[in-house]
Design a protein around this motif. Structure first.
Motif, mmCIF file in Angstrom:
data_model
loop_
_atom_site.group_PDB
_atom_site.id
_atom_site.type_symbol
_atom_site.label_atom_id
_atom_site.label_comp_id
_atom_site.label_asym_id
_atom_site.label_seq_id
_atom_site.Cartn_x
_atom_site.Cartn_y
_atom_site.Cartn_z
ATOM 1 N N PHE A 54 0.602 -1.382 0.079
ATOM 2 C CA PHE A 54 0.143 -0.166 0.079
ATOM 3 C C PHE A 54 0.716 1.219 -0.068
ATOM 4 C CE2 PHE A 54 -4.465 0.478 0.462
ATOM 5 C CZ PHE A 54 -5.158 -0.584 0.341
ATOM 6 N N ASN A 60 -1.009 5.628 -4.693
ATOM 7 C CA ASN A 60 -1.296 6.104 -3.415
ATOM 8 C C ASN A 60 -0.639 7.397 -2.969
ATOM 9 O OD1 ASN A 60 -3.413 4.080 -2.944
ATOM 10 N ND2 ASN A 60 -2.175 2.764 -1.949
ATOM 11 N N MET A 62 0.480 11.226 -3.081
ATOM 12 C CA MET A 62 -0.264 12.357 -3.434
ATOM 13 C C MET A 62 0.431 13.327 -4.332
ATOM 14 S SD MET A 62 -1.928 13.749 0.335
ATOM 15 C CE MET A 62 -0.526 13.700 1.120
ATOM 16 N N PHE A 66 -1.517 19.020 -5.052
ATOM 17 C CA PHE A 66 -2.698 18.775 -4.056
ATOM 18 C C PHE A 66 -2.353 19.190 -2.479
ATOM 19 C CE2 PHE A 66 -5.019 15.791 -1.225
ATOM 20 C CZ PHE A 66 -6.171 16.362 -1.551
ATOM 21 N N ARG A 122 -15.045 20.669 -14.392
ATOM 22 C CA ARG A 122 -14.588 19.649 -13.265
ATOM 23 C C ARG A 122 -15.640 18.570 -13.210
ATOM 24 N NH1 ARG A 122 -11.098 19.109 -8.795
ATOM 25 N NH2 ARG A 122 -11.461 16.952 -8.541
ATOM 26 N N PHE B 33 -5.463 10.032 2.516
ATOM 27 C CA PHE B 33 -5.340 9.978 0.895
ATOM 28 C C PHE B 33 -5.229 8.590 0.382
ATOM 29 C CE2 PHE B 33 -3.117 10.063 -3.144
ATOM 30 C CZ PHE B 33 -4.225 10.567 -3.932
ATOM 31 N N ARG B 34 -4.686 7.606 1.209
ATOM 32 C CA ARG B 34 -4.398 6.419 0.778
ATOM 33 C C ARG B 34 -5.967 5.541 0.910
ATOM 34 N NH1 ARG B 34 0.568 6.188 3.666
ATOM 35 N NH2 ARG B 34 -0.715 5.407 5.522
ATOM 36 N N MET B 37 -8.024 6.696 -1.787
ATOM 37 C CA MET B 37 -7.813 6.453 -3.034
ATOM 38 C C MET B 37 -8.254 4.805 -3.033
ATOM 39 S SD MET B 37 -6.293 7.497 -5.619
ATOM 40 C CE MET B 37 -5.737 6.260 -6.564
ATOM 41 N N TRP B 38 -8.382 4.123 -1.887
ATOM 42 C CA TRP B 38 -8.846 2.614 -1.893
ATOM 43 C C TRP B 38 -10.374 2.783 -1.969
ATOM 44 C CZ3 TRP B 38 -12.004 0.230 1.762
ATOM 45 C CH2 TRP B 38 -12.120 -1.086 1.620
ATOM 46 N N THR B 40 -12.232 5.205 -3.394
ATOM 47 C CA THR B 40 -13.018 5.703 -4.745
ATOM 48 C C THR B 40 -12.222 5.319 -6.002
ATOM 49 O OG1 THR B 40 -11.333 7.594 -4.786
ATOM 50 C CG2 THR B 40 -13.270 8.065 -3.412
ATOM 51 N N ARG B 41 -10.920 4.512 -5.713
ATOM 52 C CA ARG B 41 -10.406 4.147 -6.932
ATOM 53 C C ARG B 41 -10.091 5.328 -8.072
ATOM 54 N NH1 ARG B 41 -10.319 -1.704 -5.551
ATOM 55 N NH2 ARG B 41 -11.404 -1.444 -3.374
ATOM 56 N N ASN B 42 -9.884 6.345 -7.688
ATOM 57 C CA ASN B 42 -9.890 7.594 -8.556
ATOM 58 C C ASN B 42 -9.281 8.760 -7.954
ATOM 59 O OD1 ASN B 42 -11.135 10.037 -9.671
ATOM 60 N ND2 ASN B 42 -11.528 8.824 -11.290
ATOM 61 N N ALA B 44 -9.023 11.914 -8.554
ATOM 62 C CA ALA B 44 -9.581 13.230 -8.531
ATOM 63 C C ALA B 44 -10.804 13.236 -7.273
ATOM 64 C CB ALA B 44 -10.375 13.681 -9.853
ATOM 65 N N ASP B 45 -11.430 11.771 -7.455
ATOM 66 C CA ASP B 45 -12.415 11.630 -6.460
ATOM 67 C C ASP B 45 -11.808 11.523 -4.911
ATOM 68 O OD1 ASP B 45 -14.365 11.763 -8.435
ATOM 69 O OD2 ASP B 45 -14.373 9.472 -8.340
ATOM 70 N N GLU B 47 -8.849 13.000 -4.092
ATOM 71 C CA GLU B 47 -8.516 14.504 -3.583
ATOM 72 C C GLU B 47 -9.826 15.048 -3.131
ATOM 73 O OE1 GLU B 47 -6.289 16.254 -6.814
ATOM 74 O OE2 GLU B 47 -4.687 15.164 -6.332
#
Lengths: 298, 188
Positions: A54, A60, A62, A66, A122, B33-34, B37-38, B40-42, B44-45, B47
């Protein structure tokens, strides 16, 4: 402590979730039980591998911009200031001087217009990305179901009868087998029906019809696409025929797909891309008619 | 005159609040964030979800119990936000009973293969039912306690315990079958 008892609480031991006395009992047990020591090492290694995977995964990480933007926006929000980059936080400040009113108003209008434009773009991008992401996820699920259910038959949950699933979960499943197996202008002449059922993979329910085609296992899968607004490709009532695409390839399996208003339909096999697509296109008209008819009636 | 004193006091209060939030919450952004990401798998989503979570966290920071785990508190906010979004955007639901059944059928605990790559580990995790994935990720990757996971997911601690145990068992089985299929992997 017995080995069985140790195995039951070993995970809690690794997570430091046990009381001191139990920890001591485990340590005492481990001192003389090599098998449980190995087991504990294996569990510890698995945790470490997962964490490492992970933390190392590139997706993963950033983006630095951002992090910077987030920090600036939150800081501005905490202090009640307007952050021009965010365009969404903060309130108008009362210290604007009269002499600059007109130019500031113009600037504000421009900023607002830019913000609206940015948000619109967006949202559109986000919507497209989100839909593509869902489609990809669905296609991957379909491949997993084909592999784990049709090919390896290692689904732990016993599949249920398709017609019964239709009555319980989704009316589209009722008579779906007939729609698939009906004469498709000779397309199914070489196909040998294997079975039809409803199975669950990763929390997603599928109607699953399996047949042999030129010696290869082929899965025909239908699942609720989770689109309550009917914004899928097949959503327009003006579209009389589905648009069947060779949508992806995962783990060596070809996936051809089409959508109705509320369902996603997949043909998955290890045939060549063109063969898989041709088969999906042959099956599509009758299946599409069946599903859309049921969806309208529901 | 009174106004400017009031503004100064207010600013100081805001700055103090920001300083507290920055010290307590901001170090956990990579972890959030990790998880995002897990979920949403995306990118932009993810963030967006992190930003929404921290914005909500900032707004309710006065309710955060200092001395407790801020990461767990923020994770809980994130899960609640994501649940709301999912409920609003999909009619899908997890079939919990079925998933529990799948987990029960993993009867043995195979050794963990050694030569699998990070990608293969993540791929194997993907094959677990979602409910088991999330507890394993929160426990093993983000190192939250059972109690913190239970609070974040709004499920009983006992359920967390059993899902973690079964989830890890399934992950081992998945990795072992993967290693076997590809003809590698040392019995650990």
């Amino acid at each position: 402590m017995q080995c069985q008892e140790f195995r039951e609480i070993a995970d809690s031991y690794l997570g430091n979730e046990l009381i001191v006395e139990t920890n001591h009992a485990i340590i005492s047990h481990l001192e003389y039980c090599a098998e449980c020591r190995r087991e504990l090492t294996a569990r510890r290694e698995l945790r470490a591998r997962l964490r490492q995977a992970f933390l190392n995964a590139s997706e993963n990480q950033m983006r630095p911009e951002f992090t910077e933007r987030l920090n600036t926006q939150l800081h501005a929000r905490a202090l009640g200031k307007r952050d021009t980059r965010a365009a969404t936080f903060g309130t108008s400040r009362s210290s604007i001087r009269l002499g600059r009113k007109a130019s500031l108003a113009l600037a504000a209008c421009l900023l607002l217009a830019m913000a609206i434009g940015f948000v619109a773009v967006r949202q559109r991008d986000s919507s497209v990305t989100s839909r593509e992401s869902i489609e990809t996820e669905l296609a991957q699920s379909a491949v997993s179901d084909h592999r784990d259910c049709a090919v390896h038959f290692r689904l732990a949950e016993k599949p249920i009868d398709l017609e019964a699933a239709g009555r319980k979960y989704d009316p589209v499943y009722i008579n779906l087998t007939k729609a698939v197996l009906m004469d498709q202008g000779g397309a199914m002449a070489d196909a040998e029906f294997v079975e039809a059922h409803s199975c669950v993979l990763g929390g997603r329910r599928f109607a699953h019809i399996v047949f042999n085609y030129h010696g290869r296992l082929v899965s025909f899968l239908v699942t609720d696409s989770g689109d309550p607004n009917g914004t899928n490709g097949g959503g327009s009532s003006a579209i009389a025929q589905p648009q069947v695409n060779a949508c992806s390839q995962f783990d060596g399996y070809q996936v051809s797909c089409f959508q109705t208003v509320r369902h996603a339909v997949f043909v998955v096999s290890d045939l060549s891309e063109s063969e898989n697509l041709a088969l999906a296109r042959a099956l599509a008209p009758s299946v599409y008619a069946h599903i859309t008819r049921t969806e309208r009636a529901a | 005159m009174f106004g400017s004193v009031s503004t100064r006091e207010s600013l100081t209060e805001s700055e103090t609040r920001w300083a507290g939030f920055e010290a307590e919450a901001m170090p956990h952004v990579p972890s959030l964030f990790r998880i995002a990401m897990w979920l949403t798998r995306n990118q932009a989503d993810a963030e967006d979800l992190v930003q929404e979570t921290l914005t909500e966290g900032l707004g309710s920071f006065h309710r955060f119990a200092h001395g407790t785990n801020c990461r767990a508190w923020l994770t809980s906010i994130m899960y609640h936000r994501q649940s709301k979004k999912k409920r609003a955007s999909t009619r899908l639901h997890l079939v919990s009973d079925a998933e529990e059944f799948i987990a029960e059928t993993v009867a043995f605990e195979p050794p963990t293969p050694q030569n699998v790559t990070d990608e293969e580990v993540l791929h194997a995790l993907e094959h677990l039912p979602r409910a088991f994935q999330e507890v394993v990720v929160l426990a093993d990757v983000e190192e939250l306690s059972y109690k913190e996971i239970a609070a974040a997911l709004d499920i009983p601690v006992g359920t967390v315990m059993s899902r973690i145990s079964r989830g890890r068992k399934m992950l081992r089985a998945e990795l072992a079958s993967y290693a076997q299929a590809h003809g590698f992997g040392r019995a650990g």
